[in-house]
Design a protein around this motif. Structure first.
Motif, PDB file in Angstrom:
ATOM      1  N   HIS A 352      12.906  -3.966   7.535  1.00 39.98           N
ATOM      2  CA  HIS A 352      11.617  -4.338   6.951  1.00 39.98           C
ATOM      3  C   HIS A 352      11.707  -4.354   5.434  1.00 39.98           C
ATOM      4  O   HIS A 352      12.519  -3.635   4.842  1.00 39.98           O
ATOM      5  N   CYS A 353      10.834  -5.154   4.814  1.00 39.88           N
ATOM      6  CA  CYS A 353      10.730  -5.150   3.351  1.00 39.88           C
ATOM      7  C   CYS A 353       9.398  -5.769   2.954  1.00 39.88           C
ATOM      8  O   CYS A 353       8.859  -6.624   3.673  1.00 39.88           O
ATOM      9  N   THR A 354       8.881  -5.336   1.829  1.00 42.35           N
ATOM     10  CA  THR A 354       7.659  -5.961   1.326  1.00 42.35           C
ATOM     11  C   THR A 354       7.982  -7.378   0.865  1.00 42.35           C
ATOM     12  O   THR A 354       9.049  -7.629   0.293  1.00 42.35           O
ATOM     13  N   PRO A 355       7.098  -8.342   1.100  1.00 45.27           N
ATOM     14  CA  PRO A 355       7.383  -9.749   0.784  1.00 45.27           C
ATOM     15  C   PRO A 355       7.280 -10.043  -0.702  1.00 45.27           C
ATOM     16  O   PRO A 355       6.545  -9.385  -1.431  1.00 45.27           O
ATOM     17  N   LEU A 356       8.012 -11.075  -1.126  1.00 48.62           N
ATOM     18  CA  LEU A 356       8.037 -11.433  -2.546  1.00 48.62           C
ATOM     19  C   LEU A 356       6.887 -12.346  -2.950  1.00 48.62           C
ATOM     20  O   LEU A 356       6.665 -12.568  -4.139  1.00 48.62           O
ATOM     21  N   ASP A 357       6.152 -12.893  -1.961  1.00 47.58           N
ATOM     22  CA  ASP A 357       5.111 -13.871  -2.298  1.00 47.58           C
ATOM     23  C   ASP A 357       3.733 -13.244  -2.500  1.00 47.58           C
ATOM     24  O   ASP A 357       2.743 -13.946  -2.634  1.00 47.58           O
ATOM     25  N   ARG A 358       3.668 -11.921  -2.540  1.00 52.20           N
ATOM     26  CA  ARG A 358       2.389 -11.253  -2.766  1.00 52.20           C
ATOM     27  C   ARG A 358       2.648  -9.850  -3.295  1.00 52.20           C
ATOM     28  O   ARG A 358       3.766  -9.337  -3.235  1.00 52.20           O
ATOM     29  N   GLU A 359       1.599  -9.234  -3.785  1.00 48.94           N
ATOM     30  CA  GLU A 359       1.729  -7.881  -4.308  1.00 48.94           C
ATOM     31  C   GLU A 359       1.979  -6.904  -3.162  1.00 48.94           C
ATOM     32  O   GLU A 359       1.344  -7.002  -2.106  1.00 48.94           O
ATOM     33  N   PRO A 360       2.901  -5.964  -3.348  1.00 46.93           N
ATOM     34  CA  PRO A 360       3.115  -4.970  -2.292  1.00 46.93           C
ATOM     35  C   PRO A 360       1.917  -4.042  -2.161  1.00 46.93           C
ATOM     36  O   PRO A 360       1.149  -3.863  -3.119  1.00 46.93           O
ATOM     37  N   ARG A 361       1.763  -3.468  -0.972  1.00 52.39           N
ATOM     38  CA  ARG A 361       0.702  -2.490  -0.771  1.00 52.39           C
ATOM     39  C   ARG A 361       1.294  -1.097  -0.944  1.00 52.39           C
ATOM     40  O   ARG A 361       2.336  -0.793  -0.363  1.00 52.39           O
TER      41      ARG A 361
END
Length: 563
Positions: A352-361
């Motif tokens: 898993h990883c936070t996506p690059l197209d939006r701000e991470p939560r």
């Protein structure tokens, strides 16, 4: 779940040996610098040629496909050269942790039946005895000439030993293209040992296919490293490879993926904040695979403002929780995007990883990589899915999963069930499909009939300006047949025992009563595993052996005032 834009949901994985990631980059970028090591530059073609020399030497010595060759080195050029040479020869690479005690190294080498051990010569005094052939590498051999001379003058005569040979002997054979037939889905490429947080470290078996898959998954998650919010100074990525290659995260994200992308790797054998910042500034690095500890040390370094870190574009952390305040400070200092991932050695490691197209939560590890499925199952039986918002054990499935544990069929059977890997990590899923890791199953604390995980309390303690690090565990009180929440805290300079009352007040203000620590112990450093993770067994032993006058007494349900 809203899948990240520009990232395929599914990929095509080549049926090719893992060393092909280097060979392909050699074809595309033969003269490009592959490695920078304290100013010394090694091109992709040089790197491949020397790796082939190692492969030829291993085959001339009679090693066969499937033989194990162990590596005991930090992030130096010889590690990479030997590693790809081992893969090209058809042998299995077994990177070991140099920080392990001699007894553990002995156990792992014996369990592997290693034919050859390639180690840094400075580790000679710590090496166990065995039947393997020993080759010693000198870190300064790949330094620029002026640094090599200075290092040689400072050197205090490292003894090689009667039976040990020099690494340079592995480079004397003619470079030949591999002729060993590799079955990528079947043949093992690497055996990596786990951190040993729940028992003796286990050897995790990965095939050429599983590691190739994870390199491609992480590569495409960043859109082939083509997504850039500021220009590349050199025209292509320059990656600070500070996370150790003997760790699965470092091997995939700081070695496999950059080599696949044709990046330049800036080797930093000592993953310390000052050395990393110096490398970023000097070589205008663009990418920094990191751990939360590295990010904290950079942000809190007294001279961080004196370094120009503005070339950084992207940093990804994993392995532990990173408080959001620290992440924001890092992004302000560097102008880089900071994303957080999740994984484990058994899964290649990234799932898993936070996506690059939006701000991470804050606190989330994001979404699954391409071709990666996951479920959250009940903690009692592991058979039933739990609803969103409820904690459950994370189980994952995908092409990056391990084959199993080396010579441990029983533990393999318990971990891999019906094609799913039971991670042992407890997580929750929010309504938007973002995943949050709460902690390990065995870290769960049951206090006053309520289940809690250490992370929430630790994050609150770390938010205090006087706290550098914190660890929370459950400690059994046999007199009450109950479990206490207790904490160990490392203070920042200028703080000490006077922290305890303010920390307890903070916890009483922000936490439910059953989560308030009944004891807080001030220490100089936290017990850690050989991989740098908090050793919770060590923390518990520290608390159990600590005399009462050195700790603070809380007002939790079982604190002194409520007894």
């Amino acid at each position: 779940m809203d899948h990240p834009q520009g990232v395929p949901r599914s990929l095509s994985y080549p049926e090719a040996p893992l060393y092909r990631i280097l060979e392909n980059s050699v074809v595309k970028y033969p003269k490009r610098t592959a490695i920078i090591y304290y100013g010394r530059r090694i091109s992709y073609s040089e790197l491949w040629e020397q790796s082939l020399r190692v492969a030829s030497s291993l085959m001339e010595m009679g090693l066969e496909k499937g033989d194990r060759v162990a590596l005991l080195m930090p992030n130096i050029p010889q590690f990479i050269i030997a590693y790809f040479g081992i893969l090209a020869s058809g042998c299995i690479a077994a990177p070991l942790n140099p920080l392990n005690p001699r007894g553990e190294l002995q156990r792992e080498l014996s369990e592997l039946d290693a034919r050859i051990l390639i180690a840094l010569d400075r580790f000679m005094d710590r090496l166990p005895r065995g039947d393997w052939e020993l080759y010693l590498a000198e870190a300064e051999k790949y330094l620029p000439l002026h640094l090599r001379v200075l290092t040689h003058l400072r050197r205090r005569g490292v003894k090689r030993g009667e039976k040990a040979r020099g690494f340079k002997e592995l480079l004397e054979a003619s470079p030949r293209r591999p002729e060993v037939e590799i079955e990528p889905r079947e043949d093992l490429a690497v055996i990596l040992y786990t951190g040993g947080t729940t028992g003796p470290p286990k050897g995790v078996m990965h095939t050429h296919y599983s590691l190739m898959a994870n390199a491609l998954q992480t590569y495409h998650w960043t859109r082939g490293w083509g997504e850039a919010h500021k220009p590349y100074p050199a025209g292509w990525p320059h990656v600070v490879s500070a996370v150790p290659f003997f760790h699965s995260y470092g091997l995939t994200v700081a070695l496999h993926e950059p080599i696949l992308a044709g990046a330049t790797l800036i080797l930093t054998p000592r993953p310390e904040a000052e050395e990393i910042m110096r490398a970023i500034e000097r070589y205008r690095a663009t990418h920094l695979p990191a751990t939360p500890r590295i990010i904290r040390e950079i942000v809190n370094h007294p001279r961080v403002e004196s370094y120009n870190l503005g070339s950084l574009m992207l940093s990804v952390t994993g392995g532990a929780h990173l408080e959001w305040e620290t992440a924001e400070r890092f992004m302000r200092l560097t102008g880089a995007r900071l994303h957080h991932g999740y994984g484990l050695t058994e899964a290649g490691p990234v799932t898993h990883c936070t996506p690059l197209d939006r701000e991470p939560r804050p606190g989330s590890v994001g979404f699954p990589l391409p071709d990666t499925e996951f479920r959250l199952v009940d903690l009692e039986t592991g058979r039933y899915d739990v609803p969103r918002g409820r904690p459950g054990e994370l189980v994952v499935r995908g092409p990056q999963l391990m084959r199993g544990y080396w010579r441990r069929p029983g533990e393999t059977e318990r971990a891999l069930r019906g094609g799913w890997l039971y991670t042992g990590d407890v997580a929750i899923l929010d309504d938007g499909g973002w995943l949050y890791i709460l902690g390990r199953r065995e870290e769960r604390i049951v206090a006053e009939g309520h289940a809690l995980w250490p992370g929430e309390v630790e994050e609150l303690l770390r938010s205090h300006p006087g706290v550098e690090e914190a660890a929370v565990v459950g400690v059994a009180d046999p007199m009450r047949c109950a479990m206490d929440v207790q904490a160990v805290v490392v203070p920042r300079p200028g703080y000490g025992e006077e922290l305890i009352p303010s920390l307890l007040a903070l916890c009483r203000e922000r936490l439910e009563s059953h989560k308030v620590p009944s004891r807080i112990l001030i220490v100089e450093e936290l017990p850690r595993t050989s991989l740098g993770k908090i050793d919770r067994r060590g923390v518990r032993m520290l608390l159990e052996s600590s005399p009462r006058p050195n700790v603070g007494e809380g007002e939790g349900p079982y604190g002194e005032k409520n007894r």
